[in-house]
Design a protein around this motif. Structure first.
Motif, PDB file in Angstrom:
ATOM      1  N   ALA A   9      -6.933  -7.024  -5.056  1.00 61.59           N
ATOM      2  CA  ALA A   9      -6.906  -7.081  -6.517  1.00 61.59           C
ATOM      3  C   ALA A   9      -5.820  -6.145  -7.010  1.00 61.59           C
ATOM      4  O   ALA A   9      -5.606  -5.072  -6.441  1.00 61.59           O
ATOM      5  CB  ALA A   9      -8.258  -6.661  -7.089  1.00 61.59           C
ATOM      6  N   TYR A  10      -5.146  -6.591  -8.073  1.00 61.35           N
ATOM      7  CA  TYR A  10      -4.137  -5.703  -8.672  1.00 61.35           C
ATOM      8  C   TYR A  10      -4.297  -5.662 -10.177  1.00 61.35           C
ATOM      9  O   TYR A  10      -4.700  -6.618 -10.809  1.00 61.35           O
ATOM     10  CB  TYR A  10      -2.721  -6.053  -8.231  1.00 61.35           C
ATOM     11  CG  TYR A  10      -2.122  -7.372  -8.639  1.00 61.35           C
ATOM     12  CD1 TYR A  10      -1.256  -7.464  -9.734  1.00 61.35           C
ATOM     13  CD2 TYR A  10      -2.335  -8.524  -7.896  1.00 61.35           C
ATOM     14  CE1 TYR A  10      -0.646  -8.653 -10.075  1.00 61.35           C
ATOM     15  CE2 TYR A  10      -1.721  -9.724  -8.225  1.00 61.35           C
ATOM     16  CZ  TYR A  10      -0.873  -9.786  -9.314  1.00 61.35           C
ATOM     17  OH  TYR A  10      -0.261 -10.971  -9.648  1.00 61.35           O
ATOM     18  N   SER A 129       0.549  -5.330   0.695  1.00 61.88           N
ATOM     19  CA  SER A 129       1.730  -5.463  -0.154  1.00 61.88           C
ATOM     20  C   SER A 129       1.906  -6.944  -0.462  1.00 61.88           C
ATOM     21  O   SER A 129       1.486  -7.804   0.311  1.00 61.88           O
ATOM     22  CB  SER A 129       2.978  -4.893   0.523  1.00 61.88           C
ATOM     23  OG  SER A 129       3.275  -5.602   1.699  1.00 61.88           O
ATOM     24  N   PHE A 130       2.490  -7.223  -1.626  1.00 61.67           N
ATOM     25  CA  PHE A 130       2.688  -8.615  -2.017  1.00 61.67           C
ATOM     26  C   PHE A 130       3.918  -8.741  -2.895  1.00 61.67           C
ATOM     27  O   PHE A 130       4.389  -7.770  -3.485  1.00 61.67           O
ATOM     28  CB  PHE A 130       1.457  -9.156  -2.762  1.00 61.67           C
ATOM     29  CG  PHE A 130       1.366  -8.694  -4.188  1.00 61.67           C
ATOM     30  CD1 PHE A 130       1.773  -9.517  -5.226  1.00 61.67           C
ATOM     31  CD2 PHE A 130       0.894  -7.428  -4.503  1.00 61.67           C
ATOM     32  CE1 PHE A 130       1.715  -9.084  -6.549  1.00 61.67           C
ATOM     33  CE2 PHE A 130       0.815  -6.990  -5.818  1.00 61.67           C
ATOM     34  CZ  PHE A 130       1.227  -7.819  -6.845  1.00 61.67           C
ATOM     35  N   GLY A 140       3.828  -5.486  -5.514  1.00 58.77           N
ATOM     36  CA  GLY A 140       3.141  -4.211  -5.448  1.00 58.77           C
ATOM     37  C   GLY A 140       2.736  -3.859  -4.034  1.00 58.77           C
ATOM     38  O   GLY A 140       2.826  -4.678  -3.113  1.00 58.77           O
ATOM     39  N   LYS A 141       2.279  -2.613  -3.886  1.00 56.26           N
ATOM     40  CA  LYS A 141       1.849  -2.095  -2.590  1.00 56.26           C
ATOM     41  C   LYS A 141       0.687  -1.145  -2.829  1.00 56.26           C
ATOM     42  O   LYS A 141       0.694  -0.367  -3.791  1.00 56.26           O
ATOM     43  CB  LYS A 141       3.014  -1.360  -1.933  1.00 56.26           C
ATOM     44  CG  LYS A 141       2.730  -0.888  -0.543  1.00 56.26           C
ATOM     45  CD  LYS A 141       3.961  -0.282   0.090  1.00 56.26           C
ATOM     46  CE  LYS A 141       3.618   0.128   1.507  1.00 56.26           C
ATOM     47  NZ  LYS A 141       4.758   0.655   2.217  1.00 56.26           N
ATOM     48  N   SER A 142      -0.317  -1.203  -1.954  1.00 57.95           N
ATOM     49  CA  SER A 142      -1.481  -0.331  -2.105  1.00 57.95           C
ATOM     50  C   SER A 142      -1.110   1.119  -1.816  1.00 57.95           C
ATOM     51  O   SER A 142      -0.115   1.405  -1.145  1.00 57.95           O
ATOM     52  CB  SER A 142      -2.616  -0.786  -1.192  1.00 57.95           C
ATOM     53  OG  SER A 142      -2.212  -0.769   0.155  1.00 57.95           O
ATOM     54  N   ILE A 143      -1.947   2.030  -2.328  1.00 55.57           N
ATOM     55  CA  ILE A 143      -1.687   3.463  -2.131  1.00 55.57           C
ATOM     56  C   ILE A 143      -2.777   4.119  -1.284  1.00 55.57           C
ATOM     57  O   ILE A 143      -2.909   5.327  -1.283  1.00 55.57           O
ATOM     58  CB  ILE A 143      -1.543   4.201  -3.478  1.00 55.57           C
ATOM     59  CG1 ILE A 143      -2.797   4.039  -4.341  1.00 55.57           C
ATOM     60  CG2 ILE A 143      -0.300   3.722  -4.215  1.00 55.57           C
ATOM     61  CD1 ILE A 143      -2.822   4.930  -5.579  1.00 55.57           C
ATOM     62  N   PRO A 172       3.552  -8.162 -14.744  1.00 56.52           N
ATOM     63  CA  PRO A 172       3.846  -7.082 -13.802  1.00 56.52           C
ATOM     64  C   PRO A 172       2.577  -6.418 -13.247  1.00 56.52           C
ATOM     65  O   PRO A 172       1.590  -6.239 -13.948  1.00 56.52           O
ATOM     66  CB  PRO A 172       4.654  -6.078 -14.632  1.00 56.52           C
ATOM     67  CG  PRO A 172       5.239  -6.891 -15.742  1.00 56.52           C
ATOM     68  CD  PRO A 172       4.199  -7.939 -16.043  1.00 56.52           C
ATOM     69  N   CYS A 173       2.650  -6.075 -11.975  1.00 58.57           N
ATOM     70  CA  CYS A 173       1.578  -5.335 -11.302  1.00 58.57           C
ATOM     71  C   CYS A 173       1.699  -3.868 -11.691  1.00 58.57           C
ATOM     72  O   CYS A 173       2.738  -3.249 -11.487  1.00 58.57           O
ATOM     73  CB  CYS A 173       1.719  -5.490  -9.792  1.00 58.57           C
ATOM     74  SG  CYS A 173       0.664  -4.404  -8.820  1.00 58.57           S
ATOM     75  N   LYS A 174       0.626  -3.322 -12.261  1.00 54.45           N
ATOM     76  CA  LYS A 174       0.604  -1.881 -12.540  1.00 54.45           C
ATOM     77  C   LYS A 174       0.298  -1.114 -11.259  1.00 54.45           C
ATOM     78  O   LYS A 174       0.862  -0.064 -11.011  1.00 54.45           O
ATOM     79  CB  LYS A 174      -0.440  -1.557 -13.604  1.00 54.45           C
ATOM     80  CG  LYS A 174      -0.052  -2.017 -14.981  1.00 54.45           C
ATOM     81  CD  LYS A 174      -1.062  -1.543 -15.992  1.00 54.45           C
ATOM     82  CE  LYS A 174      -0.554  -1.754 -17.397  1.00 54.45           C
ATOM     83  NZ  LYS A 174      -1.402  -1.078 -18.374  1.00 54.45           N
ATOM     84  N   GLN A 175      -0.646  -1.649 -10.468  1.00 55.02           N
ATOM     85  CA  GLN A 175      -1.049  -0.979  -9.229  1.00 55.02           C
ATOM     86  C   GLN A 175      -1.946  -1.911  -8.435  1.00 55.02           C
ATOM     87  O   GLN A 175      -2.788  -2.591  -9.018  1.00 55.02           O
ATOM     88  CB  GLN A 175      -1.832   0.304  -9.549  1.00 55.02           C
ATOM     89  CG  GLN A 175      -2.312   1.062  -8.345  1.00 55.02           C
ATOM     90  CD  GLN A 175      -1.159   1.587  -7.496  1.00 55.02           C
ATOM     91  OE1 GLN A 175      -0.355   2.366  -7.969  1.00 55.02           O
ATOM     92  NE2 GLN A 175      -1.078   1.154  -6.251  1.00 55.02           N
ATOM     93  N   VAL A 176      -1.762  -1.935  -7.114  1.00 55.26           N
ATOM     94  CA  VAL A 176      -2.734  -2.611  -6.267  1.00 55.26           C
ATOM     95  C   VAL A 176      -3.998  -1.752  -6.316  1.00 55.26           C
ATOM     96  O   VAL A 176      -3.956  -0.547  -6.090  1.00 55.26           O
ATOM     97  CB  VAL A 176      -2.222  -2.777  -4.824  1.00 55.26           C
ATOM     98  CG1 VAL A 176      -3.330  -3.288  -3.910  1.00 55.26           C
ATOM     99  CG2 VAL A 176      -1.021  -3.730  -4.796  1.00 55.26           C
TER     100      VAL A 176
END
Length: 186
Positions: A9-10, A129-130, A140-143, A172-176
């Motif tokens: 989910a993002y 990441s996607f 985006g990419k997970s943290i 736009p992806c804010k964050q994964v």
């Protein structure tokens, strides 16, 4: 059937999400979700959803799905590819639970409702990441941690757009927010 289900989910700007939803549908959370499956180690499936409310129903609304798409395994990493999306999940070896969706009554695919599956097997967290491969597509990419999707009040009213994969993929992806894999029998 043996299933490996990969979920990511993002977070997105909720007002942009509201602008693409069909009339009569409200956004529950500022989130887009990708579910990908490997069935019996050979077939694949991927769907793209968002959390909604409509006429007292709370759950998910399918934006698009793909069947029999290419996927590749490289060690602990699995990569799925459609003509519009590439998404990669890498297992991190940590099991846990994901945030409960107390309001998940299922997922609408057009007018057809699929009830949620009860899955009790442990989930393994993934790095993810996607990238949507359309002009100005989200990426985006997970943290390395799971984050909440907190609803927001309306701040900006954007012009209405069509409810399509392409319109959603441009938000736009804010964050994964998180990713996991779960294995089970269906």
């Amino acid at each position: 059937m043996k299933l490996e289900q990969y979920v990511m989910a993002y977070g997105v700007e909720q007002d942009r999400l509201r602008a693409i939803l069909p009339d009569g549908v409200s956004s529950l959370r500022p989130v887009l979700r990708i579910n990908a499956e490997i069935r019996n180690n050979k077939e694949s499936y991927l769907e793209f959803n968002t959390a909604i409310e409509k006429d007292g129903f709370k759950g998910w609304l399918n934006i698009g799905f793909w069947e029999d798409l290419p996927f590749e395994r490289v060690g602990k990493r699995v990569v799925f590819k459609t003509e519009l999306l590439e998404i990669s999940f890498e297992r991190v070896g940590i099991e846990g639970a994901c945030p409960a969706e107390k309001d998940n009554m299922g997922c609408f695919f057009g007018d057809v409702l699929r009830k949620p599956e009860k899955i009790t097997e442990p989930k393994e967290f993934c790095d993810c990441s996607f990238r949507w491969s359309i002009e100005t597509g989200a990426f985006g990419k997970s943290i390395g941690k799971t984050l909440p999707a907190i609803p927001t009040e309306i701040q900006t009213v954007y012009p209405k757009e069509a409810f399509t994969v392409e319109a959603a993929a441009k938000i736009p992806c804010k964050q994964v927010l998180g990713a996991y894999v779960v294995e089970f029998q269906r």
